[in-house]
Design a protein around this motif. Sequence first.
Motif, short mmCIF file in Angstrom:
data_model
loop_
_atom_site.label_atom_id
_atom_site.label_comp_id
_atom_site.label_asym_id
_atom_site.label_seq_id
_atom_site.Cartn_x
_atom_site.Cartn_y
_atom_site.Cartn_z
N TRP A 234 0.86 -1.19 0.00
CA TRP A 234 0.00 0.00 0.00
C TRP A 234 0.89 1.23 0.00
N ASN A 235 0.55 2.22 -0.83
CA ASN A 235 1.35 3.44 -0.93
C ASN A 235 0.58 4.60 -0.33
N SER A 236 1.24 5.35 0.55
CA SER A 236 0.57 6.45 1.26
C SER A 236 0.38 7.69 0.39
N SER A 237 1.11 7.80 -0.73
CA SER A 237 0.96 9.00 -1.55
C SER A 237 -0.26 8.94 -2.47
N ASP A 238 -0.57 7.75 -3.00
CA ASP A 238 -1.74 7.65 -3.87
C ASP A 238 -2.88 6.82 -3.26
N LEU A 239 -2.63 6.27 -2.06
CA LEU A 239 -3.63 5.51 -1.30
C LEU A 239 -4.14 4.28 -2.08
N LYS A 240 -3.24 3.67 -2.88
CA LYS A 240 -3.63 2.51 -3.67
C LYS A 240 -2.87 1.27 -3.21
N MET A 241 -3.46 0.11 -3.50
CA MET A 241 -2.85 -1.18 -3.19
C MET A 241 -2.12 -1.67 -4.44
N TYR A 242 -1.02 -2.39 -4.22
CA TYR A 242 -0.22 -2.92 -5.31
C TYR A 242 0.19 -4.35 -5.01
N VAL A 243 0.35 -5.14 -6.06
CA VAL A 243 0.91 -6.48 -5.95
C VAL A 243 2.12 -6.53 -6.88
N PHE A 244 3.08 -7.40 -6.55
CA PHE A 244 4.26 -7.53 -7.38
C PHE A 244 3.99 -8.54 -8.48
N ASP A 245 4.15 -8.11 -9.73
CA ASP A 245 3.96 -8.97 -10.89
C ASP A 245 5.32 -9.54 -11.28
N HIS A 246 5.49 -10.84 -11.06
CA HIS A 246 6.78 -11.48 -11.33
C HIS A 246 7.11 -11.51 -12.83
N PHE A 247 6.09 -11.50 -13.69
CA PHE A 247 6.34 -11.54 -15.13
C PHE A 247 6.94 -10.22 -15.63
N SER A 248 6.38 -9.10 -15.19
CA SER A 248 6.89 -7.79 -15.63
C SER A 248 8.00 -7.28 -14.74
N GLY A 249 8.09 -7.82 -13.51
CA GLY A 249 9.10 -7.35 -12.57
C GLY A 249 8.76 -6.01 -11.95
N LYS A 250 7.47 -5.63 -12.05
CA LYS A 250 7.02 -4.35 -11.51
C LYS A 250 5.81 -4.54 -10.60
N HIS A 251 5.55 -3.49 -9.83
CA HIS A 251 4.35 -3.49 -8.99
C HIS A 251 3.18 -2.99 -9.82
N GLN A 252 2.08 -3.72 -9.77
CA GLN A 252 0.88 -3.37 -10.52
C GLN A 252 -0.22 -3.02 -9.54
N GLU A 253 -1.04 -2.04 -9.91
CA GLU A 253 -2.14 -1.64 -9.04
C GLU A 253 -3.13 -2.78 -8.88
N LEU A 254 -3.55 -2.99 -7.65
CA LEU A 254 -4.53 -4.02 -7.34
C LEU A 254 -5.91 -3.38 -7.36
N TYR A 255 -6.76 -3.89 -8.20
CA TYR A 255 -8.12 -3.38 -8.28
C TYR A 255 -9.01 -4.28 -7.44
N GLU A 256 -9.63 -3.69 -6.42
CA GLU A 256 -10.51 -4.44 -5.55
C GLU A 256 -11.78 -4.81 -6.29
N ALA A 257 -12.28 -5.99 -6.01
CA ALA A 257 -13.55 -6.42 -6.62
C ALA A 257 -14.68 -5.55 -6.08
N ARG A 258 -15.60 -5.24 -6.94
CA ARG A 258 -16.76 -4.46 -6.53
C ARG A 258 -18.01 -5.26 -6.83
N ALA A 259 -18.93 -5.27 -5.90
CA ALA A 259 -20.20 -5.96 -6.10
C ALA A 259 -21.25 -4.95 -6.52
N TYR A 260 -21.98 -5.29 -7.53
CA TYR A 260 -23.06 -4.44 -8.00
C TYR A 260 -24.37 -5.19 -7.87
N GLU A 261 -25.40 -4.49 -7.46
CA GLU A 261 -26.71 -5.11 -7.38
C GLU A 261 -27.30 -5.13 -8.78
N LEU A 262 -27.72 -6.31 -9.20
CA LEU A 262 -28.26 -6.48 -10.53
C LEU A 262 -29.64 -7.10 -10.41
N LYS A 263 -30.61 -6.46 -11.01
CA LYS A 263 -31.98 -6.98 -10.99
C LYS A 263 -32.41 -7.27 -12.41
#
Length: 80
Positions: free
Chosen positions: A39-68
């Motif tokens: 987690w980075n305090s400057s942009d308040l975002k979560m990141y995971v390390f991507d071993h394929f690219s060798g970089k940290h990628q932003e983690l997008y949290e799952a969002r639930a939407y109500e669907l009728k």
Amino acid sequence: SNGPAVKIPEGFTTVDTLAIAHLPARGQWYFSEKRQVFWNSSDLKMYVFDHFSGKHQELYEARAYELKIAVGSCFHEKAT
């Protein structure tokens, strides 16, 4: 002044050495051992390390939407 205080997410601890974790040198980084997420305090975002690219990628949290779904039909007695 450093601006308003930032609330660190529960379970995250300070990352002291950015070089070891290959983290960009911006803001203060924190790590959750349980979630294996940074987690980075400057942009308040979560990141995971991507071993394929060798970089940290932003983690997008799952969002639930109500669907009728409304299913209906219309019948005309004179329809052919």
